[in-house]
Design a protein around this motif. Structure first.
Motif, short mmCIF file in Angstrom:
data_model
loop_
_atom_site.label_atom_id
_atom_site.label_comp_id
_atom_site.label_asym_id
_atom_site.label_seq_id
_atom_site.Cartn_x
_atom_site.Cartn_y
_atom_site.Cartn_z
N LEU A 1 0.83 -1.20 0.00
CA LEU A 1 0.00 0.00 0.00
C LEU A 1 0.86 1.26 0.00
O LEU A 1 0.64 2.19 -0.78
CB LEU A 1 -0.93 0.00 1.22
N LEU A 2 1.87 1.27 0.87
CA LEU A 2 2.75 2.44 0.94
C LEU A 2 3.57 2.58 -0.34
O LEU A 2 3.83 3.71 -0.78
CB LEU A 2 3.69 2.32 2.14
N SER A 3 3.98 1.47 -0.93
CA SER A 3 4.75 1.55 -2.17
C SER A 3 3.89 2.09 -3.31
O SER A 3 4.38 2.80 -4.20
CB SER A 3 5.34 0.19 -2.54
N LEU A 4 2.59 1.78 -3.31
CA LEU A 4 1.68 2.34 -4.32
C LEU A 4 1.62 3.85 -4.20
O LEU A 4 1.77 4.58 -5.20
CB LEU A 4 0.27 1.75 -4.14
N ILE A 5 1.44 4.33 -2.98
CA ILE A 5 1.40 5.78 -2.74
C ILE A 5 2.76 6.40 -3.07
O ILE A 5 2.85 7.46 -3.71
CB ILE A 5 1.02 6.08 -1.28
N GLY A 6 3.83 5.71 -2.64
CA GLY A 6 5.17 6.22 -2.88
C GLY A 6 5.51 6.31 -4.36
O GLY A 6 6.11 7.30 -4.81
N PHE A 53 11.82 7.32 4.07
CA PHE A 53 12.25 7.81 5.37
C PHE A 53 11.14 8.62 6.03
O PHE A 53 10.91 8.52 7.25
CB PHE A 53 13.51 8.67 5.23
N ALA A 54 10.43 9.41 5.24
CA ALA A 54 9.32 10.21 5.78
C ALA A 54 8.20 9.32 6.32
O ALA A 54 7.51 9.70 7.27
CB ALA A 54 8.78 11.15 4.69
N ALA A 55 8.05 8.15 5.72
CA ALA A 55 7.00 7.22 6.16
C ALA A 55 7.44 6.34 7.32
O ALA A 55 6.60 5.65 7.93
CB ALA A 55 6.56 6.34 4.99
N SER A 56 8.73 6.34 7.65
CA SER A 56 9.24 5.41 8.67
C SER A 56 8.61 5.60 10.05
O SER A 56 8.42 4.60 10.76
CB SER A 56 10.76 5.49 8.76
N PHE A 98 12.13 7.08 14.68
CA PHE A 98 12.67 6.79 13.35
C PHE A 98 13.42 5.47 13.25
O PHE A 98 13.62 4.97 12.14
CB PHE A 98 13.61 7.92 12.92
N ARG A 99 13.81 4.88 14.39
CA ARG A 99 14.62 3.68 14.31
C ARG A 99 13.99 2.44 14.92
O ARG A 99 14.22 1.33 14.45
CB ARG A 99 15.98 3.92 14.98
N TYR A 100 13.18 2.60 15.94
CA TYR A 100 12.68 1.44 16.69
C TYR A 100 11.44 0.82 16.06
O TYR A 100 10.38 1.43 16.05
CB TYR A 100 12.39 1.84 18.14
N SER A 101 11.61 -0.41 15.59
CA SER A 101 10.46 -1.18 15.09
C SER A 101 9.86 -2.03 16.21
O SER A 101 8.84 -2.68 16.02
CB SER A 101 10.90 -2.09 13.94
N HIS A 102 10.51 -2.02 17.40
CA HIS A 102 10.01 -2.71 18.59
C HIS A 102 9.77 -1.69 19.69
O HIS A 102 10.42 -0.63 19.71
CB HIS A 102 11.04 -3.73 19.09
N THR A 112 5.45 3.46 9.77
CA THR A 112 5.71 2.02 9.67
C THR A 112 6.29 1.47 10.98
O THR A 112 5.97 0.36 11.39
CB THR A 112 6.67 1.72 8.50
N ASN A 113 7.15 2.26 11.62
CA ASN A 113 7.70 1.83 12.91
C ASN A 113 6.63 1.75 13.99
O ASN A 113 6.64 0.85 14.83
CB ASN A 113 8.82 2.78 13.35
N ALA A 114 5.70 2.71 13.97
CA ALA A 114 4.62 2.71 14.96
C ALA A 114 3.74 1.47 14.80
O ALA A 114 3.36 0.83 15.79
CB ALA A 114 3.78 3.98 14.83
N VAL A 115 3.43 1.13 13.56
CA VAL A 115 2.63 -0.07 13.30
C VAL A 115 3.40 -1.32 13.75
O VAL A 115 2.84 -2.22 14.39
CB VAL A 115 2.28 -0.18 11.80
#
Length: 419
Positions: free
Chosen positions: A296-301, A343-346, A398-402, A349-352
């Motif tokens: 989905l994000l790649s479509l928008i991107g 990077f702007a979307a990170s 910006f960095r933590y996916s956990h 994506t990290n929050a999810v």
């Protein structure tokens, strides 16, 4: 061109200075007063030297992370402005009239140049990890992995770039949509083959030697309806002192994997909690949501990239030394715009991802029912990786996916009181 290069360099230096000041002087990584002395407080499970090393190591690694992203952008700008991209395109056209051969030649030289320019930062990251005894890998083995990654990325990039520029030349206005449609089966295919083809390029995988532990893990997998007949261990101790485990792949290619460092440093009940967490991802189909979210994000991107690249090309094609938007020399511009958007979307994506990790922690607690094992496993993960328990806010965003270790342990401690 000189103005663009000058302003890009000034912006990069100013940004680097800001991040140094923020990470080393302005950020607060202390534990809240009400949690002092609790299981969250690293002073209760780390020595004073480990505390000092974890703070130093985390600050340096965070700085390298934040520098690496704009440094990549700067490299792409320089490749355009100094005419390297155009020169590679000209060389390729002079050697062959066939589009695929031209693409192969261009992508090789472009990949090689970016690899060389980015190598000092990669090497610095390796040296820092080696100095703090996170990395155990020899330089020769590290270089072997670097070259494996280079050729793997080259092959994937060659296919992607070749197809994308065919679409750009045939469908100038809707190439982004057709590229996205083709990316769906390609992404699923890569996700399917990764456990059995890509991962073994870097490490040796073999059935878990501890059959008693394997029986217990497979019993958990059966309870979670995970179609696994074996548990694999991987010889990560040759490369790192960090701990990890995961359930990867989709369908018949699903694999339960434990790092041997995890097997060596965690107790059985701690390992079972970690596996319960990883199984939670599988049960809640996080990998499918991850693939869906990425698409989905790649479509928008891709849609935004198409319009931004055309706008930039019309106003700066001479400065950027691009022959034509449909020519492969425009590739660095495409990658630059898409990378900035990613990077702007990170933060999103990290929050999810942090939400999914939290739900997997909750699943593991319910499945294993061993609160103390959960707490001690996170404490040992922190010690092994010299991680910050309470990282700076920008690092988390910006960095933590956990979730942070503070958040994870605090949640576990309160879970029996109502979660």
């Amino acid at each position: 061109m000189r103005k663009l290069i000058g302003w890009a360099a000034i912006a990069f230096l100013a940004y680097t200075v800001f991040m140094c000041v923020y990470l080393f002087y302005l950020s607060d990584t202390s534990i809240p007063a009400q949690l002092k002395g609790s299981s969250v407080d690293p002073a209760t499970f780390m020595t004073p030297r480990e505390l000092l090393l974890s703070e130093e190591f985390s600050q340096i690694k965070n700085l390298l992370f934040f520098i690496a992203i704009p440094y990549k952008w700067l490299i792409l700008i320089l490749i355009l402005c100094f005419g390297f991209s155009r020169k590679f395109s000209t060389w390729a056209a002079a050697i062959s009239s066939k589009s695929f051969i031209q693409t192969a030649i261009y992508v090789f030289w472009f990949s090689f140049l970016t690899f060389i320019l980015f190598f000092p930062l990669d090497f610095l990251g390796y040296e820092v990890s080696k100095r703090y005894r996170i990395t155990t890998q020899t330089f020769q083995d590290w270089m072997k992995d670097q070259m494996t990654t280079f050729w793997l990325n080259y092959g994937l990039m060659l296919v992607i770039v070749f197809v994308v520029y065919i679409l750009i030349r045939k469908f100038e206005k809707r190439w982004w949509l057709y590229a996205w449609l083709l990316s769906i089966p390609f992404t699923i295919f890569l996700t399917f083959i990764r456990p059995v083809i890509i991962d073994p390029l870097y490490n040796d995988f073999y059935p878990l030697k501890n059959k008693e532990l394997e029986t217990k893990i497979l019993a958990l997998a059966k309870e979670a309806n995970i179609p696994a007949e074996h548990v694999y261990e991987v010889n990560m101790s040759e490369k790192t002192n960090s701990l990890n485990a995961y359930v990867t792949g989709i369908g018949s290619n699903s694999r339960i994997v434990l790092w041997d460092t995890t097997l060596n440093k965690l107790k059985e009940d701690e390992i079972l909690f970690i596996m319960g967490h990883e199984m939670g991802h599988y049960v809640m189909k996080h990998i499918y949501f991850g693939v869906g979210g990425y698409l989905l994000l790649s479509l928008i991107g891709l849609y935004i990239t198409r319009h931004l690249v055309v706008w930039i090309f019309r106003r700066g094609k001479d400065t950027l030394r691009i022959k034509d938007f449909t020519d492969i020399s425009s590739l660095p511009l495409l990658l630059l715009v898409f990378s900035i958007l990613s990077f702007a979307a990170s933060p999103l994506t990290n929050a999810v991802s942090r939400f999914q990790e939290h739900k997997a922690d909750e699943y593991a607690i319910e499945m294993i029912g061993n609160k103390q094992a959960a707490v001690s496993s996170f404490q040992k993960l922190t010690k092994a990786g010299l991680s910050q328990v309470n990282p700076p806010k920008l690092v988390k965003i910006f960095r933590y996916s956990h979730p942070t270790i503070l958040e994870r342990i605090d949640f576990i401690e309160k879970y029996e009181d109502g979660g």
